[in-house]
Structures are given as C-alpha cells and as structure tokens.
Design an enzyme around this catalytic site. Structure first.
Site, PDB file in Angstrom:
ATOM      1  N   CYS A 120       0.249   1.853   6.416  1.00 15.87           N
ATOM      2  CA  CYS A 120       0.500   0.483   6.848  1.00 15.87           C
ATOM      3  C   CYS A 120       0.776  -0.348   5.603  1.00 15.87           C
ATOM      4  CB  CYS A 120      -0.696  -0.071   7.619  1.00 15.87           C
ATOM      5  SG  CYS A 120      -2.226  -0.114   6.679  1.00 15.87           S
ATOM      6  N   CYS A 156       0.802  -1.228   0.000  1.00 13.11           N
ATOM      7  CA  CYS A 156       0.000   0.000   0.000  1.00 13.11           C
ATOM      8  C   CYS A 156       0.835   1.280   0.000  1.00 13.11           C
ATOM      9  CB  CYS A 156      -0.940   0.015   1.208  1.00 13.11           C
ATOM     10  SG  CYS A 156      -2.117  -1.345   1.201  1.00 13.11           S
ATOM     11  N   GLY A 203       1.020  -4.347   3.970  1.00 13.35           N
ATOM     12  CA  GLY A 203       0.754  -5.764   4.118  1.00 13.35           C
ATOM     13  C   GLY A 203       2.016  -6.559   4.382  1.00 13.35           C
ATOM     14  N   HIS A 247      -9.207   3.498  -1.595  1.00 11.37           N
ATOM     15  CA  HIS A 247      -7.800   3.109  -1.428  1.00 11.37           C
ATOM     16  C   HIS A 247      -7.321   2.291  -2.623  1.00 11.37           C
ATOM     17  CE1 HIS A 247      -4.077   1.683   0.071  1.00 11.37           C
ATOM     18  NE2 HIS A 247      -4.504   0.680   0.824  1.00 11.37           N
TER      19      HIS A 247
END
Length: 419
Positions: free
Chosen positions: A403, A116, A405, A373
C-alpha cells in the site's frame, strides 16, 4: 546459451499453445534477472542496533555487502537507484555511499520516492533501464533510517489545492487515521486485527528460531552509543529485532489504541513497527549473467501501480494485485508465495479477505507487524524475503505488493530460479 537457443527453436516448431504461467517461466537471453538479493537485519528505530547509523552509512554498508557477496566488478555497474521516503537528501547520500563502497565515479546513482513501495519502485526503474538498453547492470536498493526522521509534511498544502478537491485534503490524513478509516468503512474489528497480528508474530518467531532468515540477512557492523553513558562500541547486528517471541492474541488485546483521535482498532501491537534497515537486489539480463558467471536467483517479470481514494490508502494491494495478474493473464492460484505489506492489520485483513488470498501463502515468515517496516526498504525487503521463502519451499512464483500513502498500491511479480 546453446541449450537455451535449442529450447527456443523447439518451442517454435512444437504444436500447442503455452499457458500464461509457462510464458512467464520461460528462460530467454533478454530476461531481466536478479543475481543477488540481500538485506540487513531490521532494527528498532531510535533504540535498536542502527539508531546511530545515518542513512548514508546504512546504504554504504549495504552496497559493500553487495560487492563482497556478488564479486561483481564495480566498474560494470552503471546505475544505482535508492528507494527512500523520509530524506529529501537521499540522492546525495546514495551517490556518496556508492563511491565510498568502492564503485567508480562512472557509476551513476539517484533516489526515488513512491512512499512505502520505494524499494520495489527502485527495482522496477533499474529493470526498465536494462530492458531498454540504457544500462546493462544496475542495483536497486531500498533503505530507511526512521531513527533520523519521518515522512510527515512540515506544512499543509496550499489553499488553492485544498479548496479544489476533498481527496487532495485527504492526502493530509496521517497513516493511522487511514487505518482507522479502513477498519470502520469495512467493519474490520479490533479482534480480527489482533488475531491477524498475533499470527504474524507467531510466524516470525517460528522463522527466526528455525534460521530461515539466515540466507537473506547479511550481518552489518556499526557503532552504537549507549543511551545512558554515551559510551560508543562496535557491534555486529545479525538478526531482526522486531519479533517479540511469545506474543499472543490475549497480550495484544490489552494494548491501548494508538490513534484515539480517529478510532480504537489500530494499536502499536497490530500496526507495523518503526524500523531502520535496507535491502538490495543486483539486476542484469540473463545473457549478461551467464557471460559473467553470476548465479541467477530470480527472473523479474514486471510491476504495476494503481490509484485509489487516499483516505483508505491501505487497501491499495487489493487494486494493484488484480491489475498485475490481469496483465500477465494469471490467477492467484498460479502464485506460490505472496509478500503483502502489513502496514496495518486493518489493511492486511481487508486485502486477504477481499482477494480471498490463501493465508498459508501470504507472509509465511510474518510481515511488517512483526518484522518492522523501514518505509523505503520494505518494497525491496519483500523481494529478498519472498525469494528466500520460495527457495525453502521449492516454489516458483512470487508476488509482492504494497500500500502507498496518499492512495496507491503497487505489485511486483518474480520467478524464483533456485528451486
């Protein structure tokens, strides 16, 4: 340039010490600066304005807008980095897209994937190349077509990897499960998550109605196929499709849990939306920007990454933000605007409360819960949105954080120069 040299000389001969904040806001010829920061509207995956626009087309149309708005000579751009998560062929697509957009074959292109935060990672990569002298001018772009696919693994890891480490096994957990882990481990209630999400929607609604997104969004014209008739028509997408005006805590509290196998706190209303979109920033040294008469939007200060347990990957910003602030000897009091990715309300609430973030500074226009997102795009989208908000408020220091993954966090620091 003469004024900058004089200012630099005066700083050397004037007694007294500069504060860390003074240091990062000083203007020097070798600063890495952003001269353009734009994004597309964010549209609903598989049913929105970009549902029939493949990744390469989305990148192509965004790069066209970079050239149109910046008026930069495309022959001067030496490298383009695309942050993307879902498509292993992204390097092919960005190369073809940059050639189609009008860049010469001497402009290189490649892709990067840090989940992300890929858009922020692309920005960091291009900035690092400029800092080391490898290139003079580059473009960082983040883009994702979630209509075309997702980032799920097609098979488990090999047995020897899985048998060697439980945390390696945890890397297989779907993001919804990690959100429920955060909610359970840190006692973040469904109510707290829904109330946070309702505020994200409210802020996005206020911002959209007030026209605050106008200077960051560049309209994109695409072809859309009617789902029922198959008829194709050209449409110009001008605004984000995610904000649901009138969303309340009461309406969100009625939504069923999205991941019932893992828990009952994360829902489709308090989690980020599945979205298509792109964002781009044009970078070079300050001296080059002044030479080319390019408007200086912001100074790139730096970025960092930090790891944590994969099963609670969402709290990555709570690790990365202190690490970045420590690097520059800053505190949260020095930060004016914070763009923190709302992958899930569970992690956003945790990071807000644990870091004691001033909620008024955090995602003033709403975040991914309301806006959407598009995985690889959000890291760059936050830069674009945050700098626009800094201009609106006449504020200087922007902090962005994601954050990531499999258990990481990333954070970036920027100085707005269009106060």
């Amino acid at each position: 340039m003469a004024a900058e040299r004089l200012s630099s000389v005066l700083r050397h001969i004037t007694p007294g010490k500069s504060s860390p904040l003074d240091t990062i806001t000083q203007q020097n010829p070798d600063d890495i600066v952003i001269t353009l920061a734009i994004r597309t509207p964010l549209t609903k995956a598989r049913k929105g304005g970009f549902k029939d626009t493949h990744l390469e087309s989305l990148v192509y149309k965004t790069l066209e807008q970079v050239l149109r708005k910046s008026r930069i000579d495309p022959q001067m751009v030496e490298d383009i980095c695309l942050g993307n998560v879902s498509d292993a062929k992204a390097a092919y697509y960005v190369r073809a897209a940059c050639l189609a957009a009008g860049f010469p074959n001497t402009t290189a292109a490649y892709s990067t994937n840090r989940f992300c935060s890929s858009g922020l990672k692309a920005t960091q990569d291009i900035a690092a190349q400029i800092q080391t002298g490898a290139i003079e001018i580059g473009i960082a772009i983040g883009a994702e077509s979630m209509s075309d696919g997702g980032d799920r693994l097609t098979r488990p890891f090999a047995d020897d990897v899985l048998s060697a480490s439980q945390e390696a096994v945890d890397c297989l957990q779907p993001m919804g499960q990690t959100s429920e882990n955060v909610g359970k481990d840190f006692n973040i209630s469904r109510e707290a998550q829904d109330r946070y999400a309702a505020e994200s929607f409210r802020r996005a609604e206020v911002a959209q109605k007030a026209g605050w997104f106008a200077d960051e969004i560049t309209p994109i014209t695409v072809t859309v196929k009617d789902l029922k008739t198959g008829e194709e028509k050209s449409v110009t997408v001008t605004q984000d499709e995610g904000p649901r005006h009138g969303t309340t805590f009461e309406s969100l509290s009625k939504i069923r849990p999205a991941f019932p196998d893992f828990g009952d706190r994360s829902t489709g209303g308090n989690s980020s939306q599945v979205t298509d979109g792109a964002a781009a920033v044009l970078l070079m040294k300050r001296s080059k920007a002044l030479e080319l008469n390019q408007p200086i939007v912001a100074k790139y200060v730096g970025a960092t990454v930090a790891g944590l347990a994969p099963r609670i990957m969402g709290i990555g910003p709570s690790i990365a933000i202190p690490k970045l602030l420590s690097k520059y000897q800053l505190t949260l009091d020095d930060i004016d605007v914070i763009e923190l990715n709302e992958a899930f309300a569970s992690m956003a609430v945790y990071c807000k409360d644990t870091l004691k973030l001033d909620h008024a500074k955090m995602n003033p226009r709403g975040g991914a819960i309301a806006l959407g997102h598009p995985l690889g795009a959000t890291g760059a989208r936050q830069i674009v949105t945050g700098l626009s908000e800094c201009r609106r408020q006449k504020k200087k220091i922007l902090l962005t954080s994601m954050c990531i993954g499999t258990g990481m966090g990333m954070a970036g620091l920027f100085v707005n120069e269009q106060v």
